[in-house]
Write a protein that holds these residues in place. Structure first.
Motif, PDB file in Angstrom:
ATOM      1  N   UNK A 195       0.835  -1.204   0.000  1.00 40.18           N
ATOM      2  CA  UNK A 195       0.000   0.000   0.000  1.00 40.18           C
ATOM      3  C   UNK A 195       0.866   1.248   0.000  1.00 40.18           C
ATOM      4  N   UNK A 196       0.402   2.298  -0.641  1.00 42.28           N
ATOM      5  CA  UNK A 196       1.129   3.558  -0.697  1.00 42.28           C
ATOM      6  C   UNK A 196       0.137   4.711  -0.652  1.00 42.28           C
ATOM      7  N   UNK A 197       0.634   5.855  -0.246  1.00 40.01           N
ATOM      8  CA  UNK A 197      -0.178   7.073  -0.238  1.00 40.01           C
ATOM      9  C   UNK A 197       0.585   8.166  -0.971  1.00 40.01           C
ATOM     10  N   UNK A 198      -0.098   8.828  -1.890  1.00 38.40           N
ATOM     11  CA  UNK A 198       0.487   9.947  -2.619  1.00 38.40           C
ATOM     12  C   UNK A 198      -0.068  11.258  -2.073  1.00 38.40           C
ATOM     13  N   UNK A 199       0.817  12.242  -1.955  1.00 45.43           N
ATOM     14  CA  UNK A 199       0.445  13.549  -1.419  1.00 45.43           C
ATOM     15  C   UNK A 199       1.001  14.641  -2.326  1.00 45.43           C
ATOM     16  N   UNK A 200       0.375  15.799  -2.279  1.00 45.47           N
ATOM     17  CA  UNK A 200       0.988  16.993  -2.862  1.00 45.47           C
ATOM     18  C   UNK A 200       1.762  17.691  -1.756  1.00 45.47           C
ATOM     19  N   UNK A 201       3.071  17.820  -1.962  1.00 46.44           N
ATOM     20  CA  UNK A 201       3.961  18.427  -0.974  1.00 46.44           C
ATOM     21  C   UNK A 201       4.209  19.886  -1.358  1.00 46.44           C
ATOM     22  N   UNK A 202       3.893  20.790  -0.453  1.00 43.94           N
ATOM     23  CA  UNK A 202       4.111  22.220  -0.661  1.00 43.94           C
ATOM     24  C   UNK A 202       5.269  22.646   0.234  1.00 43.94           C
ATOM     25  N   UNK A 203       6.320  23.199  -0.387  1.00 39.87           N
ATOM     26  CA  UNK A 203       7.509  23.559   0.382  1.00 39.87           C
ATOM     27  C   UNK A 203       8.083  24.865  -0.144  1.00 39.87           C
ATOM     28  N   UNK A 204       7.797  25.946   0.553  1.00 39.82           N
ATOM     29  CA  UNK A 204       8.331  27.274   0.238  1.00 39.82           C
ATOM     30  C   UNK A 204       8.211  27.627  -1.244  1.00 39.82           C
ATOM     31  N   UNK A 205       6.982  27.559  -1.725  1.00 40.32           N
ATOM     32  CA  UNK A 205       6.700  27.981  -3.093  1.00 40.32           C
ATOM     33  C   UNK A 205       6.774  26.891  -4.138  1.00 40.32           C
ATOM     34  N   UNK A 206       7.333  25.732  -3.795  1.00 45.01           N
ATOM     35  CA  UNK A 206       7.396  24.606  -4.729  1.00 45.01           C
ATOM     36  C   UNK A 206       6.361  23.565  -4.324  1.00 45.01           C
ATOM     37  N   UNK A 207       5.875  22.842  -5.300  1.00 40.44           N
ATOM     38  CA  UNK A 207       4.990  21.722  -4.991  1.00 40.44           C
ATOM     39  C   UNK A 207       5.232  20.593  -5.967  1.00 40.44           C
ATOM     40  N   UNK A 208       5.017  19.363  -5.471  1.00 41.16           N
ATOM     41  CA  UNK A 208       5.145  18.187  -6.307  1.00 41.16           C
ATOM     42  C   UNK A 208       4.379  17.045  -5.642  1.00 41.16           C
ATOM     43  N   UNK A 209       4.042  16.026  -6.427  1.00 39.03           N
ATOM     44  CA  UNK A 209       3.419  14.828  -5.865  1.00 39.03           C
ATOM     45  C   UNK A 209       4.526  13.909  -5.361  1.00 39.03           C
ATOM     46  N   UNK A 210       4.387  13.431  -4.138  1.00 36.28           N
ATOM     47  CA  UNK A 210       5.339  12.491  -3.561  1.00 36.28           C
ATOM     48  C   UNK A 210       4.585  11.257  -3.099  1.00 36.28           C
ATOM     49  N   UNK A 211       5.323  10.224  -2.824  1.00 36.70           N
ATOM     50  CA  UNK A 211       4.713   8.948  -2.459  1.00 36.70           C
ATOM     51  C   UNK A 211       5.403   8.352  -1.245  1.00 36.70           C
ATOM     52  N   UNK A 212       4.588   7.867  -0.303  1.00 38.34           N
ATOM     53  CA  UNK A 212       5.099   7.169   0.866  1.00 38.34           C
ATOM     54  C   UNK A 212       4.600   5.733   0.811  1.00 38.34           C
TER      55      UNK A 212
END
Length: 223
Positions: free
Chosen positions: A134-151
């Motif tokens: 199982x995995x969870x994908x999130x949109x990561x917002x970090x000081x003006x940047x964003x991307x989809x990441x996966x845990x």
């Protein structure tokens, strides 16, 4: 005999030499063999790499002749691993002078915590062990940047590290697939001269894990 062959094929030889210089100094393409950048990049993607995004190098070497641009947080870069020279592709997360920390998957950049939203539950196949997790994908917002990441769940990974202050001339890189990526947590910081170029878009894509069908929707996709 050899000299005669060279003379009769000199146009072809010059073409090959020019093509080699172009690939090693100007632009290149990079196949994606693993899932370390999922969900941004998939196994079977081939990405276009701009080798002049940061530095002009002497062809076939890491000798920098001139700086042409500055790496930025969020850039997806190809580089030679400082550990063994293997070509890798990851995302720059911290620049020289930045302090980065990870606490239970959450990133902290210069003391500010990243924000995570839009969770999506998926099942990921780990080709290395032949299992689905199982995995969870999130949109990561970090000081003006964003991307989809996966845990990922149920795997061993460095989910906490640092804080690390990045020295001048080096960069901290992470894979978007945070629990399945050999990145700066394992290979260390990446010196600038080992950066090869910036990945700009997907050229072609084929599903190499299933039926080798082309992924037409990914062709030309900007990164």
């Amino acid at each position: 005999m050899l000299l005669k062959w060279v003379k009769s094929n000199r146009g072809f030889i010059v073409l090959l030499l020019c093509f080699g210089v172009f690939r090693t100094a100007v632009a290149d393409w990079n196949p994606i063999p693993s899932g370390s950048m999922r969900p941004t990049l998939l196994e079977g993607d081939v990405v276009f790499v701009n080798r002049l995004a940061y530095d002009l190098k002497l062809p076939l070497t890491d000798v920098v002749l001139a700086h042409l641009g500055e790496p930025r947080r969020g850039d997806i870069v190809t580089f030679s691993s400082p550990r063994d020279g293997t070509r890798l592709i990851k995302r720059i997360v911290a620049l020289p002078g930045d302090t980065l920390e990870m606490r239970d998957e959450v990133l902290y950049l210069n003391g500010e915590a990243a924000r995570y939203d839009a969770p999506e539950a998926v099942t990921e196949t780990l080709a290395e062990i032949g299992a689905q997790v199982p995995a969870t994908r999130w949109t990561e917002h970090l000081q003006g940047d964003e991307r989809r990441v996966q845990w990922l769940q149920g795997v061993t990974a460095h989910r906490s590290f640092g804080p690390v202050t990045v020295p001048e001339g080096e960069y901290l890189v992470l894979g978007d697939n945070r629990d399945n990526s050999a990145d700066s947590r394992y290979i260390g910081l990446v010196p600038r001269h080992l950066l090869i170029g910036q990945a700009r878009r997907v050229l072609v894509s084929v599903d190499i894990l299933e039926n080798w069908a082309p992924r037409l929707g990914r062709i030309g996709q900007a990164l």
